[in-house]
Scaffold this active site. Structure first.
Site, PDB file in Angstrom:
ATOM      1  N   THR A  22       0.857  -1.201   0.000  1.00  0.00           N
ATOM      2  CA  THR A  22       0.000   0.000   0.000  1.00  0.00           C
ATOM      3  C   THR A  22       0.888   1.244   0.000  1.00  0.00           C
ATOM      4  OG1 THR A  22      -1.953   1.004   1.009  1.00  0.00           O
ATOM      5  CG2 THR A  22      -0.324   0.144   2.536  1.00  0.00           C
ATOM      6  N   ASN A  23       0.334   2.399   0.341  1.00  0.00           N
ATOM      7  CA  ASN A  23       1.123   3.638   0.377  1.00  0.00           C
ATOM      8  C   ASN A  23       0.621   4.523   1.516  1.00  0.00           C
ATOM      9  OD1 ASN A  23      -1.057   5.473  -0.703  1.00  0.00           O
ATOM     10  ND2 ASN A  23      -0.923   3.967  -2.343  1.00  0.00           N
ATOM     11  N   HIS A  24       1.235   5.705   1.649  1.00  0.00           N
ATOM     12  CA  HIS A  24       0.970   6.540   2.837  1.00  0.00           C
ATOM     13  C   HIS A  24      -0.277   7.420   2.741  1.00  0.00           C
ATOM     14  CE1 HIS A  24       4.651   5.493   4.848  1.00  0.00           C
ATOM     15  NE2 HIS A  24       5.368   5.825   3.787  1.00  0.00           N
ATOM     16  N   SER A  25      -1.038   7.326   1.664  1.00  0.00           N
ATOM     17  CA  SER A  25      -2.181   8.251   1.525  1.00  0.00           C
ATOM     18  C   SER A  25      -3.193   8.061   2.661  1.00  0.00           C
ATOM     19  CB  SER A  25      -2.875   8.002   0.179  1.00  0.00           C
ATOM     20  OG  SER A  25      -4.071   8.735   0.141  1.00  0.00           O
ATOM     21  N   ARG A  46      -8.419   2.619   1.404  1.00  0.00           N
ATOM     22  CA  ARG A  46      -8.229   2.600   2.855  1.00  0.00           C
ATOM     23  C   ARG A  46      -8.061   4.012   3.415  1.00  0.00           C
ATOM     24  NH1 ARG A  46      -2.602   1.464   4.830  1.00  0.00           N
ATOM     25  NH2 ARG A  46      -2.622   3.542   3.948  1.00  0.00           N
TER      26      ARG A  46
END
Ligand code: CTP
Length: 397
Positions: free
Chosen positions: A208-211, A236
């Protein structure tokens, strides 16, 4: 601007209750219909007679009238209201709101209200700074309650610090900007993507990523406040769905693609704010992958580009994309504008302090084929308003 709006003013037991008299007067002067709800403690600070006279209606305190059994329905009140503002909101009431306690008409009305809700906290500085109060305010904000920040200055206790209720004029100004908005996007249907996608590796791990979704949620909220019918396709995030917005939850980039493609033909506006994974594991193991002594390699395949797909089928619709860049910002963003057939790209750079993941601020540039407009570091709400303004400009061109 508040003509005909139904506003509940909830007053709780703090010394700032006297300011609620001015608040109600200002709201009535602006054409709002005001129903005052008071807690029992609030009656010790300001009289029901004062509030009933200023609001031009009997105030309500109890769930029913003990004299004749007449029922004050919190459900009916919640349905009647276009907005509910609790001013002053004491530490005690904020704690009960955060905890879902309904031991007064004011609190049961809060729990059943469907309208936007705001609180104007007022208390002594140490109560204000107490971790319990801070956490309760955070909880309420995450659930979509608007917080009208207390001001700093001299307090009733004689101490000085943060805890003074915002002045009634400021609260009214806030309410006007909040619910008295011109419905400039009425009749328009908008699709907004937000948050991070999650790409499964096996039943336990994912990419995933930090958004955090804050920017996309602010845009969805802003478009809805201007009257658009908004569908928020959300990856998410920890955020509550903004009032008046319909949220469709998705997990992976593939799910987000399918949801967007299904909605696009019904929409007039698309804002692609989600941080969509560009790659996903080519195979997802159905069982937990066990470690071995060797290095391991996960083969990734390209995901489908949602913005590009919607851009290829854009027609007369307006499509907005985002570009979060670390370098070569302008050139990269301009290339996305063309490649994805966007009306404009909202660019932010990770080089700029305060314009990164998770924070409440952003520093954006809006890039069109005609040129670039750059804005200062500002709240994500303000940045969302600029994006909505640009969409409106294109519609009215
Ligand atoms: N986007 C999308 N679908 C994808 C990937 C991205 O809709 N599968 C959208 C994002 O929501 C954003 C824009 O496209 O509006 C970002 O463009 P993109 O070229 O994907 O940027 P990056 O992911 O940063 O990729 P690059 O490596 O090209 O910079």
């Amino acid at each position: 601007m508040l003509s005909g709006k139904h506003i509940i003013v909830g007053i709780t037991g703090g010394i700032a209750a006297y300011k609620a008299a001015v608040l109600v007067r200002l709201l009535v002067r602006r054409g709002a219909e005001v129903q005052v709800l008071m807690t029992k403690a609030a009656k010790e600070f300001i009289t029901p007679l004062t509030m009933a006279t200023l609001s031009k209606r009997p105030i309500l305190v109890e769930n029913f009238n003990p004299e004749n059994g007449a029922w004050n329905s919190h459900i009916d009140l919640g349905c009647w209201a276009d907005a509910m503002i609790i001013a002053p909101a004491t530490a005690n009431t904020l704690a009960k709101m955060a905890g879902g306690i309904g031991d007064s008409l004011l609190l049961t009305t809060y729990l059943s209200a469907r309208c936007p809700i705001a609180v104007a906290p007022a208390m002594d500085l140490d109560m204000m700074a107490h971790p319990a109060t801070t956490q309760n305010l955070q909880t309420l904000a995450q659930r979509g309650v608007a917080i009208i920040e207390a001001e700093s200055g001299e307090l009733a206790s004689g101490l000085s610090g943060k805890g003074r209720m915002a002045e009634p004029e400021c609260i009214v100004e806030f309410i006007e900007g909040w619910i008295g908005r011109a419905q400039t996007l009425a009749g328009k249907r908008a699709l907004v993507t937000a948050g991070a996608t999650i790409e499964a590796i096996d039943p336990v791990r994912y990419i995933t990523n930090h958004s955090t979704g804050k920017m996309g949620y602010a845009i969805a909220s802003e478009l809805a406040a201007r009257g658009a019918e908004v569908k928020l396709i959300s990856g998410r995030t920890q955020l509550a769905c903004p009032k008046g917005v319909e949220r469709i939850d998705v997990t992976s980039a593939d799910e987000m693609y399918d949801a967007c493609v299904a909605e696009w033909s019904k929409c007039d506006i698309g804002v692609m704010c989600a941080a969509v994974a560009d790659y996903t594991p080519a195979e997802v193991s159905t069982t937990k992958i066990k470690k071995s002594d060797d290095d391991m390699c996960i083969r990734l395949r390209r995901t489908r580009d949602i913005a590009a797909e919607l851009g290829a089928n854009k027609g007369e619709r307006i499509l907005v994309g985002f570009a979060l860049e670390t370098d070569n910002e302008q050139a990269n963003a301009e290339s996305k504008l063309v490649r994805k057939n966007l009306d404009f790209v909202v660019m932010n750079s990770m080089q700029d302090k305060g314009a990164c993941f998770g924070g409440d601020t952003n520093k954006i540039s809006i890039i069109t084929k005609e040129g670039t407009e750059s804005f200062p570091l500002e709240s994500k709400t303000q940045a969302a308003a600029r994006i909505a303004d640009k969409i409106e400009n294109i519609i009215t061109k």
